[in-house]
Design a protein around this motif. Structure first.
Motif, mmCIF file in Angstrom:
data_model
loop_
_atom_site.group_PDB
_atom_site.id
_atom_site.type_symbol
_atom_site.label_atom_id
_atom_site.label_comp_id
_atom_site.label_asym_id
_atom_site.label_seq_id
_atom_site.Cartn_x
_atom_site.Cartn_y
_atom_site.Cartn_z
ATOM 1 N N GLU A 55 -7.741 -23.243 -3.817
ATOM 2 C CA GLU A 55 -7.282 -24.105 -2.732
ATOM 3 C C GLU A 55 -6.314 -23.375 -1.813
ATOM 4 O O GLU A 55 -6.349 -23.529 -0.593
ATOM 5 C CB GLU A 55 -6.646 -25.365 -3.319
ATOM 6 C CG GLU A 55 -7.665 -26.258 -4.027
ATOM 7 C CD GLU A 55 -7.016 -27.258 -4.963
ATOM 8 O OE1 GLU A 55 -5.819 -27.083 -5.273
ATOM 9 O OE2 GLU A 55 -7.701 -28.190 -5.402
ATOM 10 N N VAL A 56 -5.453 -22.555 -2.394
ATOM 11 C CA VAL A 56 -4.516 -21.773 -1.588
ATOM 12 C C VAL A 56 -5.273 -20.797 -0.687
ATOM 13 O O VAL A 56 -5.001 -20.682 0.504
ATOM 14 C CB VAL A 56 -3.534 -21.011 -2.499
ATOM 15 C CG1 VAL A 56 -2.723 -19.998 -1.705
ATOM 16 C CG2 VAL A 56 -2.598 -21.984 -3.200
ATOM 17 N N GLY A 57 -6.244 -20.092 -1.266
ATOM 18 C CA GLY A 57 -7.031 -19.153 -0.474
ATOM 19 C C GLY A 57 -7.827 -19.840 0.613
ATOM 20 O O GLY A 57 -7.923 -19.346 1.743
ATOM 21 N N ALA A 58 -8.404 -21.003 0.300
ATOM 22 C CA ALA A 58 -9.189 -21.742 1.293
ATOM 23 C C ALA A 58 -8.321 -22.204 2.451
ATOM 24 O O ALA A 58 -8.748 -22.178 3.610
ATOM 25 C CB ALA A 58 -9.863 -22.938 0.634
ATOM 26 N N TYR A 59 -7.104 -22.615 2.157
ATOM 27 C CA TYR A 59 -6.208 -23.052 3.223
ATOM 28 C C TYR A 59 -5.948 -21.915 4.210
ATOM 29 O O TYR A 59 -6.016 -22.083 5.422
ATOM 30 C CB TYR A 59 -4.889 -23.551 2.643
ATOM 31 C CG TYR A 59 -3.958 -24.132 3.683
ATOM 32 C CD1 TYR A 59 -3.849 -25.503 3.832
ATOM 33 C CD2 TYR A 59 -3.203 -23.317 4.523
ATOM 34 C CE1 TYR A 59 -3.009 -26.048 4.787
ATOM 35 C CE2 TYR A 59 -2.365 -23.847 5.483
ATOM 36 C CZ TYR A 59 -2.267 -25.214 5.617
ATOM 37 O OH TYR A 59 -1.443 -25.741 6.570
ATOM 38 N N LEU A 60 -5.665 -20.758 3.664
ATOM 39 C CA LEU A 60 -5.391 -19.607 4.519
ATOM 40 C C LEU A 60 -6.585 -19.267 5.397
ATOM 41 O O LEU A 60 -6.471 -19.132 6.616
ATOM 42 C CB LEU A 60 -5.023 -18.395 3.668
ATOM 43 C CG LEU A 60 -4.862 -17.084 4.456
ATOM 44 C CD1 LEU A 60 -3.609 -17.126 5.308
ATOM 45 C CD2 LEU A 60 -4.846 -15.893 3.526
ATOM 46 N N LEU A 61 -7.756 -19.124 4.798
ATOM 47 C CA LEU A 61 -8.934 -18.726 5.558
ATOM 48 C C LEU A 61 -9.345 -19.799 6.551
ATOM 49 O O LEU A 61 -9.840 -19.496 7.647
ATOM 50 C CB LEU A 61 -10.092 -18.416 4.602
ATOM 51 C CG LEU A 61 -9.821 -17.289 3.598
ATOM 52 C CD1 LEU A 61 -11.048 -17.049 2.733
ATOM 53 C CD2 LEU A 61 -9.424 -16.000 4.314
ATOM 54 N N GLY A 62 -9.138 -21.059 6.201
ATOM 55 C CA GLY A 62 -9.434 -22.135 7.141
ATOM 56 C C GLY A 62 -8.498 -22.114 8.330
ATOM 57 O O GLY A 62 -8.911 -22.312 9.475
ATOM 58 N N ALA A 63 -7.233 -21.867 8.080
ATOM 59 C CA ALA A 63 -6.259 -21.778 9.174
ATOM 60 C C ALA A 63 -6.563 -20.605 10.088
ATOM 61 O O ALA A 63 -6.287 -20.647 11.289
ATOM 62 C CB ALA A 63 -4.843 -21.661 8.613
ATOM 63 N N TRP A 64 -7.133 -19.549 9.528
ATOM 64 C CA TRP A 64 -7.507 -18.393 10.343
ATOM 65 C C TRP A 64 -8.751 -18.661 11.170
ATOM 66 O O TRP A 64 -9.102 -17.869 12.037
ATOM 67 C CB TRP A 64 -7.768 -17.196 9.439
ATOM 68 C CG TRP A 64 -6.527 -16.485 9.016
ATOM 69 C CD1 TRP A 64 -5.263 -16.682 9.471
ATOM 70 C CD2 TRP A 64 -6.438 -15.448 8.037
ATOM 71 N NE1 TRP A 64 -4.392 -15.843 8.844
ATOM 72 C CE2 TRP A 64 -5.088 -15.068 7.961
ATOM 73 C CE3 TRP A 64 -7.370 -14.807 7.227
ATOM 74 C CZ2 TRP A 64 -4.638 -14.070 7.113
ATOM 75 C CZ3 TRP A 64 -6.924 -13.820 6.369
ATOM 76 C CH2 TRP A 64 -5.574 -13.455 6.313
#
Length: 402
Positions: free
Chosen positions: A307-316
């Motif tokens: 979930e942490v990784g997905a948040y980052l990549l989604g924000a990018w």
């Protein structure tokens, strides 16, 4: 209501934004600040979810403003809206901006980017996730990659294919390259999901600049964690990516599958950097219980690395299929019916490799209940994945690159 702060040094630009976004007034609480200092004053008065700032402003430009926002309010999503796409400007905003939009920006594009950011925040609303992401959008890469890229770039006969192979070794570097090439600064008509295409488009000069820009790739440091290393994570991610791509060779999305797989565990880097002691506890508990990290992490963090990784990549602003694959690569059954090719490829690659890595060597590894039934995989498909995983694992053990 989500609170959005728009910043520009020109009143007419802010008036234009206020006008085109008037339909959003029932969904967003919008504030318009003239210049960087006025924006900081607004931030002191009340919290915001998103800040959208112009790049070139007198006194305090967008990069300087967003750096202060990152330091003081790391949970706020940061978006650059600028008409200037010079290389220097791009490099300065890389460490502090989650998204890049060209100016003038189409009304629907601006609305879509802000809405997507807000929706992602609603989905992944845990404050721990948002704080970690706010602090660690400059991700750590293994030190040897710096020298590899620098040495390759220094050679007169280096090709972009050589640089692509170096970039593909590292999930943090892959994420940054894809973030940059898919930003609105470059105005591409379609999303780029192939690492080689991204490197070819950016060119050797910009790739070299990225590799040598310390504040982009220096990454946060953390105390040594027994049982975990960035180098080990790289090897695991590369193996999963090779299995997924090889098994999907006949699919037009094989490059996208490779890119998603190479960054699928990037959240582990963030947790290890932001909370080394707590992440060390996760590693210890997982080892003692014989459980994977994602089953232990909720006890320690209240969330998982996925979930942490997905948040980052989604924000990018990376393609949704990639974000989804990262978010649900341990729990694909949570994704509703629909196209799940990229997600399932990452999930299956990891499932087969983990089955062999634990010594079971199973032709059909332990899969989540109902996954095979809902994915449409046949017995022949399962046998194919098993053969690919076995072949790639053997090649990895021999140290073969291809």
């Amino acid at each position: 209501m989500k609170r959005i702060l728009f910043v520009d040094d020109e009143v007419n630009v802010l008036d234009g934004l206020r006008n085109v976004l008037r339909k959003q007034r029932r969904e967003w609480d919008m504030v318009f600040a003239i210049g960087g200092q006025a924006a900081l004053d607004e931030l002191e008065r009340a919290p915001f979810d998103v800040i959208v700032s112009d790049m070139r402003m007198p006194g305090m430009d967008g990069a300087a403003l967003l750096q202060k926002v990152k330091d003081r309010y790391p949970a706020i999503a940061r978006i650059v809206l600028s008409g200037h796409a010079e290389r220097e400007a791009v490099m300065r905003t890389l460490p502090v901006a989650h998204q890049y939009l060209s100016k003038p920006c189409e009304e629907e594009q601006l609305r879509s980017v802000i809405t997507r950011t807000c929706n992602l925040q609603a989905l992944l609303h845990d404050e721990t996730i948002r704080s970690v992401i706010g602090h660690f959008d400059a991700l750590p890469s293994a030190p040897q990659l710096y020298s590899e890229i620098t040495e390759a770039a220094a050679r007169s006969n280096t090709t972009l294919a050589v640089v692509s192979r170096i970039v593909e070794k590292d999930p943090a570097l892959v994420a940054k390259v894809l973030q940059l090439v898919n930003s609105a600064y470059f105005g591409l008509a379609h999303r780029v999901t192939s690492v080689q295409q991204a490197v070819q488009f950016l060119g050797l000069d910009l790739i070299k600049g990225l590799a040598m820009t310390e504040h982009v790739f220096a990454g946060a440091t953390f105390s040594p964690i027994e049982g975990f290393s960035v180098e080990g994570l790289q090897r695991h991610s590369l193996l999963i990516a090779r299995v997924a791509k090889k098994a999907m060779d006949n699919s037009p999305r094989s490059d996208e599958v490779f890119a998603a797989a190479i960054v699928h565990d990037i959240g582990k880097i963030l947790l290890a950097c932001g909370f080394p002691d707590r992440f060390g506890e996760v590693v210890r508990m997982a080892r003692e219980r014989g459980q994977p990290f994602h089953q232990v992490e909720p006890e320690v963090f209240g969330t998982t690395h996925a979930e942490v990784g997905a948040y980052l990549l989604g924000a990018w602003g990376l393609p949704f299929a990639m974000v989804e694959a990262v978010a649900y690569h341990h729990r694909p059954e949570l994704v509703p019916d629909g196209e799940r090719e990229v997600l399932m490829a990452v999930y299956l690659a990891e499932a087969f490799i983990e089955a062999r890595g634990t010594g079971t060597g199973a032709a059909t590894p332990p899969l989540r209940p109902g996954v095979l039934e809902t994915s449409g995989l046949t017995a022949a498909d399962v046998a194919h994945w098993h053969a690919v995983a076995r072949q790639q694992l053997e090649m990895f053990a021999r140290g073969e690159e291809q």
